[in-house]
Design an enzyme around this catalytic site. Structure first.
Site, PDB file in Angstrom:
ATOM      1  CB  SER A   1       4.745   2.991 -47.790  1.00 30.31           C
ATOM      2  OG  SER A   1       5.547   3.633 -48.645  1.00 30.31           O
TER       3      SER A   1
ATOM      4  CG  HIS B   1       3.615  -0.233 -51.238  1.00 31.13           C
ATOM      5  ND1 HIS B   1       5.113  -0.728 -50.934  1.00 31.13           N
ATOM      6  CD2 HIS B   1       3.579   0.810 -51.163  1.00 31.13           C
ATOM      7  CE1 HIS B   1       5.371   0.326 -50.607  1.00 31.13           C
ATOM      8  NE2 HIS B   1       4.730   1.145 -49.766  1.00 31.13           N
TER       9      HIS B   1
ATOM     10  CG  ASP C   1       6.607  -2.835 -52.117  1.00 29.37           C
ATOM     11  OD1 ASP C   1       6.291  -2.529 -53.146  1.00 29.37           O
ATOM     12  OD2 ASP C   1       6.966  -3.223 -51.227  1.00 29.37           O
TER      13      ASP C   1
END
Length: 251
Positions: free
Chosen positions: A97, A223, A193
């Site tokens: 991320s 995610h 996601d």
């Protein structure tokens, strides 16, 4: 700003001393080192030297995060990078991320980095651009987007609006300089996601100047793929990729 809150159990930075090949692993926005620890442990078991820094303002309390800037987060990974540099001759960087965003940032700043492995990396999140206009101080959390119901991410239950402004600055900075990245890249992207749109990874693939770049699609994770069903794929493919990059150099 000194931190007022204790570090949560499981959110501590981790370091494993191994051989002269170093791997920096970075967690993401509002998350903690817990999301990357299984990867770090697997890489250490394979003999590598591993550093998993705790990003400033993370792993404590969201009020602490509110007082930090994106420069604090880049400084946290720079510090981890320096720790590895003192011990290793070759360094790889991976992150989830915003940790993936920071991975790209480091590759832009340090062209000597051997290769990068961004995982569901963020460079453009339209919902976050809109969120910073909100008058509230905190929003509901974005953490723990995991398909596997048996797993929970150690992440904040609130997101500071001020921090959203900071990640937007970081993403804009990294996005405009993607072309500067020339090292080999292995890009992981989840098909579903709910935090970072998967087209972020396609944009990264298109924009980086790396001659050797490959994308691996994760079909069974959301995610936080590093804690999800596809975790073994990420570990195995990363180790294979690192081995391949090192062998290419040896030839």
């Amino acid at each position: 700003m000194s931190e007022r809150y204790p570090v949560l159990e499981g959110a501590e930075p981790f370091y494993f001393e191994g051989n002269s090949i170093g791997i920096l692993v970075s967690h993401g926005f509002t998350g903690s080192t817990q999301s990357m620890r299984p990867l770090g442990e697997a890489y250490a078991k394979a003999g590598y030297t591993v550093c998993g820094p705790r990003l400033k303002g993370h792993g404590t309390h969201y009020e602490e995060m509110e007082g930090t800037t994106y420069e604090d987060w880049t400084a946290s990974v720079e510090e981890g990078y320096q720790w590895l540099k003192d011990r290793c001759s070759t360094i790889f960087v991976t992150g989830l991320s915003m940790g993936g965003t920071l991975t790209l940032y480091l590759a832009q700043k340090h062209p000597e980095i051997k290769a990068i492995i961004p995982i569901n990396a963020a460079v453009d999140i339209p919902t976050m651009a809109g969120a910073q206009q909100i008058q509230a101080r905190f929003l509901d959390a974005i953490g723990s987007d995991i398909k596997n119901p048996a797993v929970t991410e150690l992440a904040y239950d609130k997101t500071p609006v001020q921090s959203i402004k900071e990640i937007n600055k970081l993403m804009a900075l990294v996005r405009q300089n993607l072309h500067e990245i020339k090292c080999p890249a292995l890009v992981f992207v989840s098909t579903e996601d709910h935090v970072v749109p998967p087209d972020n990874s396609r944009l990264i693939m298109d924009e980086i100047s790396s001659e050797h770049k490959k994308m691996i699609v994760l079909e069974n994770s959301y995610h936080v793929a590093t804690l999800d069903h596809d975790q073994p794929i990420i570990i195995d493919q990363t180790l294979e990729f690192i081995e391949h990059v090192l062998n290419q150099t040896a030839v």
